[in-house]
Design an enzyme around this catalytic site. Structure first.
Site, PDB file in Angstrom:
ATOM      1  N   SER A 215      52.919  28.972  53.035  1.00 41.62           N
ATOM      2  CA  SER A 215      52.650  28.638  54.345  1.00 41.62           C
ATOM      3  C   SER A 215      52.203  27.057  54.099  1.00 41.62           C
ATOM      4  O   SER A 215      52.738  26.687  54.595  1.00 41.62           O
ATOM      5  CB  SER A 215      52.193  29.444  54.906  1.00 41.62           C
ATOM      6  OG  SER A 215      50.238  29.425  54.966  1.00 41.62           O
TER       7      SER A 215
ATOM      8  N   ASP B 168      43.976  30.124  47.851  1.00 42.21           N
ATOM      9  CA  ASP B 168      43.149  31.039  49.098  1.00 42.21           C
ATOM     10  C   ASP B 168      41.368  29.820  48.987  1.00 42.21           C
ATOM     11  O   ASP B 168      40.824  30.172  50.319  1.00 42.21           O
ATOM     12  CB  ASP B 168      43.043  31.941  48.331  1.00 42.21           C
ATOM     13  CG  ASP B 168      44.502  32.176  48.390  1.00 42.21           C
ATOM     14  OD1 ASP B 168      45.033  32.200  49.227  1.00 42.21           O
ATOM     15  OD2 ASP B 168      44.937  32.812  47.649  1.00 42.21           O
TER      16      ASP B 168
ATOM     17  N   GLU C 286      52.832  30.887  39.651  1.00 38.75           N
ATOM     18  CA  GLU C 286      51.847  29.727  40.120  1.00 38.75           C
ATOM     19  C   GLU C 286      51.066  29.150  38.662  1.00 38.75           C
ATOM     20  O   GLU C 286      51.171  27.968  38.466  1.00 38.75           O
ATOM     21  CB  GLU C 286      51.215  30.012  40.866  1.00 38.75           C
ATOM     22  CG  GLU C 286      52.072  30.127  41.956  1.00 38.75           C
ATOM     23  CD  GLU C 286      51.075  30.561  43.586  1.00 38.75           C
ATOM     24  OE1 GLU C 286      51.529  30.458  44.504  1.00 38.75           O
ATOM     25  OE2 GLU C 286      49.906  31.058  43.408  1.00 38.75           O
TER      26      GLU C 286
ATOM     27  N   LYS D 156      38.939  26.136  53.083  1.00 37.04           N
ATOM     28  CA  LYS D 156      39.415  26.744  52.013  1.00 37.04           C
ATOM     29  C   LYS D 156      38.055  26.390  50.745  1.00 37.04           C
ATOM     30  O   LYS D 156      38.258  26.742  50.143  1.00 37.04           O
ATOM     31  CB  LYS D 156      40.508  26.392  51.533  1.00 37.04           C
ATOM     32  CG  LYS D 156      42.297  26.364  51.936  1.00 37.04           C
ATOM     33  CD  LYS D 156      42.538  28.148  52.193  1.00 37.04           C
ATOM     34  CE  LYS D 156      43.592  28.638  52.956  1.00 37.04           C
ATOM     35  NZ  LYS D 156      44.699  28.501  52.298  1.00 37.04           N
TER      36      LYS D 156
HETATM   37  C1  5RP Z   1      50.221  32.459  46.570  1.00 35.35           C
HETATM   38  C2  5RP Z   1      49.246  31.170  46.456  1.00 35.35           C
HETATM   39  C3  5RP Z   1      49.295  29.951  47.576  1.00 35.35           C
HETATM   40  O1  5RP Z   1      48.540  29.079  47.207  1.00 35.35           O
HETATM   41  C4  5RP Z   1      47.892  30.384  48.639  1.00 35.35           C
HETATM   42  O2  5RP Z   1      47.582  32.264  48.639  1.00 35.35           O
HETATM   43  C5  5RP Z   1      47.251  29.830  50.097  1.00 35.35           C
HETATM   44  O3  5RP Z   1      47.966  30.417  50.832  1.00 35.35           O
HETATM   45  P1  5RP Z   1      48.687  29.927  52.194  1.00 35.35           P
HETATM   46  O4  5RP Z   1      49.233  28.064  51.408  1.00 35.35           O
HETATM   47  O5  5RP Z   1      49.896  30.373  52.828  1.00 35.35           O
HETATM   48  O6  5RP Z   1      46.859  29.153  52.918  1.00 35.35           O
HETATM   49  O7  5RP Z   1      48.205  31.022  45.925  1.00 35.35           O
HETATM   50  O8  5RP Z   1      50.649  32.705  46.049  1.00 35.35           O
END
Ligand code: 5RP
Length: 221
Positions: free
Chosen positions: A29, A83, A102, A120
């Site tokens: 997101s 995360d 990624e 985070k």
């Molecule tokens: C996806 C990821 C995202 O970068 C991570 O989950 C963070 O997501 P968000 O920006 O929705 O908080 O690693 O695989």
């Protein structure tokens, strides 16, 4: 509010990609905001390398060409969310299940800019369950190996990665040595990769809070 902070972090990343011919683009997101902010400047770069089908779809919808990593060589810059982030800029990623692509793009990029809201940032990685991508037939074997390491694997049922694999989310880990755990887990046969980004951590974290966006980088610490 958290979404507004994600957008704030994404906006701060734009200055880091201004002189790049091709931009590595993550998933999630926060990155969705970044993709939206790339649209108005899309004529300033050739295209993007995408880490997921979801990001590819969004990039193409914005009229941004999506290029094959094999055709473009080393990237100048990769922008992605996380995360969890610790003070060494080591990350847990893969909440969206895109961790393997990624990690490939992060490895193939000179600079990895991580964008996130302040929630985070954590003292120790591991409260967020650590995702690992696993070849489907190895699911039970890998789960047993993870239990032997002290983790509690939970199968993300009903979810298939863009690479056709499954995800195990490992709970109850207090990750004191991220690099060591990354290598241990990556060494289990059947694991494609772990969502620990310690061997290739972020170079810069743009952390948004209500009082502004903080730039974390190891050179500055
Ligand atoms: C996806 C990821 C995202 O970068 C991570 O989950 C963070 O997501 P968000 O920006 O929705 O908080 O690693 O695989």
């Amino acid at each position: 509010m958290q979404d507004a902070l994600k957008k704030q972090a994404a906006a701060a990343a734009i200055q880091y990609v201004k002189n790049s011919r091709i931009i590595g683009v993550g998933t999630g997101s926060t990155v969705n905001h970044f993709i939206d902010l790339l649209a108005p400047i899309k004529h300033q770069f050739e295209g993007a390398v995408s880490s997921s089908e979801a990001s590819t779809e969004r990039l193409l919808a914005m009229g941004i060409p999506v290029l094959d990593l094999n055709a473009v060589g080393t990237l100048d810059v990769y922008v992605d969310g996380a995360d969890e982030i610790n003070s060494n800029l080591e990350l847990i990623k893969g909440g969206g299940g895109a961790l393997t692509r990624e990690k490939i793009i992060a490895a193939a990029s000179k600079s990895f800019i991580c964008i996130a809201d302040q929630s985070k940032l954590v003292p120790y990685l591991g409260k967020f369950p650590l995702p690992i991508e696993v070849i489907p037939m190895a699911r039970s074997y890998v789960a047993r190996e993870i239990i032997a390491l002290g983790g509690q694997p939970v199968w993300r049922e009903g979810f298939t990665t863009d690479n056709g694999n499954i995800i195990l989310d490992i709970q109850q880990l207090e990750i004191l040595e991220p690099r060591q755990l990354e290598n241990q887990v990556n060494n289990i046969t059947g694991v494609v990769t772990t969502g620990l980004f310690a061997e290739r951590s972020a170079d810069v974290v743009l952390l948004a809070s209500e009082s502004g966006t903080q730039t974390l980088s190891l050179e500055k610490q």
